[in-house]
Design a protein around this motif. Structure first.
Motif, short mmCIF file in Angstrom:
data_model
loop_
_atom_site.label_atom_id
_atom_site.label_comp_id
_atom_site.label_asym_id
_atom_site.label_seq_id
_atom_site.Cartn_x
_atom_site.Cartn_y
_atom_site.Cartn_z
N PHE A 40 0.85 -1.19 0.00
CA PHE A 40 0.00 0.00 0.00
C PHE A 40 0.89 1.24 0.00
O PHE A 40 0.74 2.15 -0.83
CB PHE A 40 -0.90 -0.09 1.23
CG PHE A 40 -1.78 1.10 1.53
CD1 PHE A 40 -1.57 2.35 1.00
CD2 PHE A 40 -2.85 0.94 2.42
CE1 PHE A 40 -2.39 3.43 1.31
CE2 PHE A 40 -3.67 2.01 2.74
CZ PHE A 40 -3.43 3.26 2.18
N GLY A 41 1.84 1.29 0.95
CA GLY A 41 2.70 2.45 1.08
C GLY A 41 3.63 2.65 -0.10
O GLY A 41 3.78 3.77 -0.61
N TYR A 42 4.27 1.58 -0.56
CA TYR A 42 5.23 1.72 -1.66
C TYR A 42 4.52 2.17 -2.93
O TYR A 42 5.00 3.08 -3.62
CB TYR A 42 5.96 0.39 -1.91
CG TYR A 42 7.15 0.56 -2.85
CD1 TYR A 42 8.42 0.79 -2.33
CD2 TYR A 42 6.99 0.55 -4.23
CE1 TYR A 42 9.51 0.98 -3.17
CE2 TYR A 42 8.06 0.75 -5.08
CZ TYR A 42 9.32 0.96 -4.54
OH TYR A 42 10.39 1.18 -5.39
N GLN A 165 6.30 3.76 2.10
CA GLN A 165 6.51 5.07 1.49
C GLN A 165 7.96 5.52 1.64
O GLN A 165 8.55 6.08 0.70
CB GLN A 165 5.54 6.08 2.11
CG GLN A 165 4.10 5.83 1.70
CD GLN A 165 3.10 6.66 2.48
OE1 GLN A 165 3.36 7.07 3.62
NE2 GLN A 165 1.94 6.89 1.90
N LEU A 166 8.54 5.27 2.82
CA LEU A 166 9.95 5.62 3.02
C LEU A 166 10.85 4.84 2.05
O LEU A 166 11.78 5.41 1.46
CB LEU A 166 10.36 5.34 4.47
CG LEU A 166 11.86 5.51 4.78
CD1 LEU A 166 12.33 6.93 4.47
CD2 LEU A 166 12.14 5.16 6.24
N LEU A 167 10.59 3.54 1.90
CA LEU A 167 11.37 2.76 0.94
C LEU A 167 11.24 3.32 -0.47
O LEU A 167 12.22 3.40 -1.22
CB LEU A 167 10.91 1.29 0.97
CG LEU A 167 11.32 0.46 2.19
CD1 LEU A 167 10.66 -0.92 2.12
CD2 LEU A 167 12.84 0.30 2.24
N ALA A 168 10.01 3.71 -0.83
CA ALA A 168 9.79 4.29 -2.16
C ALA A 168 10.60 5.58 -2.32
O ALA A 168 11.28 5.78 -3.34
CB ALA A 168 8.30 4.55 -2.38
N VAL A 315 11.14 9.47 6.52
CA VAL A 315 11.73 9.12 7.82
C VAL A 315 10.84 9.59 8.96
O VAL A 315 10.57 8.85 9.92
CB VAL A 315 13.14 9.74 7.94
CG1 VAL A 315 13.67 9.59 9.37
CG2 VAL A 315 14.10 9.08 6.96
N ILE A 316 10.38 10.85 8.89
CA ILE A 316 9.55 11.37 9.98
C ILE A 316 8.22 10.63 10.05
O ILE A 316 7.66 10.45 11.14
CB ILE A 316 9.34 12.89 9.84
CG1 ILE A 316 8.90 13.48 11.19
CG2 ILE A 316 8.32 13.22 8.77
CD1 ILE A 316 9.93 13.35 12.29
N SER A 317 7.70 10.17 8.92
CA SER A 317 6.46 9.41 8.93
C SER A 317 6.62 8.12 9.72
O SER A 317 5.74 7.74 10.50
CB SER A 317 6.01 9.11 7.50
OG SER A 317 5.64 10.28 6.81
N VAL A 318 7.75 7.43 9.50
CA VAL A 318 8.00 6.18 10.23
C VAL A 318 8.19 6.47 11.72
O VAL A 318 7.59 5.79 12.58
CB VAL A 318 9.24 5.47 9.66
CG1 VAL A 318 9.63 4.28 10.52
CG2 VAL A 318 8.97 5.00 8.22
N LEU A 319 9.02 7.44 12.06
CA LEU A 319 9.26 7.76 13.47
C LEU A 319 7.99 8.19 14.17
O LEU A 319 7.72 7.80 15.31
CB LEU A 319 10.33 8.85 13.58
CG LEU A 319 11.73 8.48 13.08
CD1 LEU A 319 12.67 9.67 13.20
CD2 LEU A 319 12.28 7.27 13.84
N ALA A 320 7.18 9.00 13.48
CA ALA A 320 5.93 9.47 14.08
C ALA A 320 4.96 8.33 14.31
O ALA A 320 4.20 8.33 15.29
CB ALA A 320 5.29 10.54 13.19
N THR A 321 4.97 7.34 13.41
CA THR A 321 4.07 6.20 13.59
C THR A 321 4.45 5.38 14.82
O THR A 321 3.57 4.86 15.52
CB THR A 321 4.06 5.33 12.33
OG1 THR A 321 3.69 6.13 11.21
CG2 THR A 321 3.07 4.18 12.45
N PHE A 322 5.75 5.27 15.10
CA PHE A 322 6.16 4.62 16.35
C PHE A 322 5.59 5.35 17.55
O PHE A 322 5.12 4.74 18.51
CB PHE A 322 7.70 4.58 16.45
CG PHE A 322 8.34 3.44 15.73
CD1 PHE A 322 8.17 2.13 16.16
CD2 PHE A 322 9.13 3.67 14.62
CE1 PHE A 322 8.77 1.07 15.49
CE2 PHE A 322 9.74 2.62 13.93
CZ PHE A 322 9.55 1.31 14.38
#
Length: 473
Positions: A40-42, A165-168, A315-322
């Motif tokens: 979904f994210g990628y 999304q981050l990987l993309a 990066v901030i999306s991943v950190l914020a999700t944590f």
């Protein structure tokens, strides 16, 4: 009476679960299922960096650029409804298996698309899988999770979405900076999504079916077997008894589709769900996730600099999700959603203001980047996790797939409108005025959440159903 605790909130339910081999099994199930979220994210994020390279190869205009981006979203709207209905009829696991195949076919179609028309059709097919996964995976996780861990486990799908999304963004930057002068470089960005699609298919083979779906089909023995895989034996038996009571009561109503909307409390609940879905999109999040590279280029970054800077958004999306996963176990859903919306609306207001006041250049570019990072901190740390979690919680068992699918249909249609109209609006009224539109919508979203959205934290899915029925009857 036994109690299940969700941190500070207690609700009469079943005994607390104990750690054991079943805990490892539950972790494996969660990881395998959430590869749907990674895809979904990628697939939604990769267009961010690939689009500028497509413009030359496919001859895109502002309108066809929006069409290529939003065709996936239109497919996702249909896929959400079909996926919800299919998962209700055929089961969550079988639906995930089918979605993995559609992900693979759609990705290959996009990768080898020779023209804009083929790209639009292929992105639509890919959207069917994205929409189906957006409904089926959170529903599956909610139904297989213990009440006290449901918030964290369901939100791990959101973590996988932003990780995708981050990987993309990262692969876009690497490929774009290394091979940006080569023709068709965007095809390499797209084809990488075939790998997680294959992993999802093989992973789905080892997933158990949802115990609550099995119970809804009166397969109580199978439901108990599955619960024993992911619970202690005592917890599994007590939980099945609660699920069985509600499943039998639901069976007597002969519900599960459009006819349910004639029931006043269900109709009101669906309207609340639709409102939550719209709120998640009118923040404008996907203007940044789909067009972030163009926004940063407009602010003053070079093309390659924007590709690299856009990684910060991932990066901030991943950190914020944590952070969101942590907060969901400790903070009530409704205030968390409201605070998130205040943050996103304020960040967009500042982006619009500084885009008007600051001259184009590196200074404005870094100010806009800082504000998009701030925006995503609130969006991915509060708004998005609460949205997907609440939509997986609020509907009765007998129409959970249908209700979630209907709300996801509206969510993806709103997403489609944002994806299609954003480049057109920017071209017509400039980026600052476009963000001011989202600010006005954000104020309306805050009002809706504070007045209309129920609290769902700390209840089992079965007790929550009874509470919501009493509230909206």
């Amino acid at each position: 009476m036994s109690y299940v605790k969700d941190d500070a909130v207690t609700a009469p339910a079943v005994p607390l679960d104990q750690k054991g081999p079943h805990s490892r099994r539950l972790k494996l199930v969660t990881v395998m299922a959430t590869f749907g979220g990674l895809l979904f994210g990628y697939d939604t994020g990769v267009i961010n960096g690939a689009l500028p390279y497509m413009q030359d190869d496919l001859g895109l205009t502002a309108f066809t650029e929006g069409l290529v981006t939003s065709s996936l979203l239109l497919g996702a709207a249909l896929g959400a409804v079909l996926g919800g209905r299919l998962s209700d009829r055929r089961g969550r696991r079988r639906t995930i298996l089918l979605l993995a195949v559609v992900f693979l076919v759609g990705t290959l179609g996009c990768t080898f698309a020779p023209s804009t028309a083929v790209m639009v059709v292929s992105r639509f097919v890919l959207g069917l899988a994205v929409g189906g996964a957006s409904v089926t995976v959170p529903t599956y996780l909610a139904e297989v999770s213990p009440t006290e861990r449901r918030g964290r486990l369901v939100t791990q799908n959101e973590l996988m979405i932003v990780s995708g999304q981050l990987l993309a963004f990262t692969f876009n930057a690497i490929i774009g900076n290394a091979f940006g002068e080569s023709g068709g470089v965007w095809r390499w960005m797209l084809v990488l999504a075939t790998l997680p699609a294959v992993v999802l298919w093989f992973g789905a083979l080892v997933l158990p079916e949802s115990p609550r779906w099995l119970a809804s089909k009166e397969r109580f023995g199978d439901a108990l077997d599955v619960l024993k895989q992911v619970r202690s034996a005592k917890r599994a038996e007590a939980e099945l008894a609660e699920v069985q009571r509600l499943a039998l009561a639901d069976k007597q109503t002969q519900a599960g589709g459009w006819a349910d909307l004639a029931t006043p409390w269900i109709k009101r609940l669906v309207l609340v769900g639709v409102g939550i879905a719209i709120v998640q999109q009118i923040t404008g999040v996907n203007s940044i996730m789909y067009y972030g590279t163009q926004i940063l280029t407009d602010a003053g970054f070079s093309a390659n600099g924007a590709l690299t800077a856009n990684i910060a958004n991932g990066v901030i999306s991943v950190l914020a999700t944590f952070v969101g996963i942590y907060l969901l176990g400790r903070v009530n859903r409704r205030p968390m959603l409201a605070v998130g919306l205040v943050g996103t609306t304020s960040a967009l207001l500042l982006i619009g203001v500084f885009s008007l006041l600051l001259p184009e250049g590196v200074g404005r570019a870094f100010v806009v980047l800082a504000l998009t990072v701030t925006f995503l901190s609130f969006q991915q740390g509060a708004v998005s996790p609460v949205t997907w979690l609440m939509l997986s919680e609020i509907f009765p068992l007998r129409l959970r797939g249908f209700g979630f699918g209907l709300c996801a249909l509206v969510l993806w249609l709103a997403n489609f409108a944002v994806g299609l109209l954003f480049p057109i609006l920017v071209d017509a009224i400039h980026i600052s005025s476009t963000f001011f539109i989202f600010v006005v919508l954000g104020v309306g979203a805050i009002t809706f959440v504070t007045k209309c959205v129920p609290e769902t934290r700390g209840r089992s899915l079965e007790s929550l159903e009874r509470e919501l029925q009493a509230r909206y009857s």
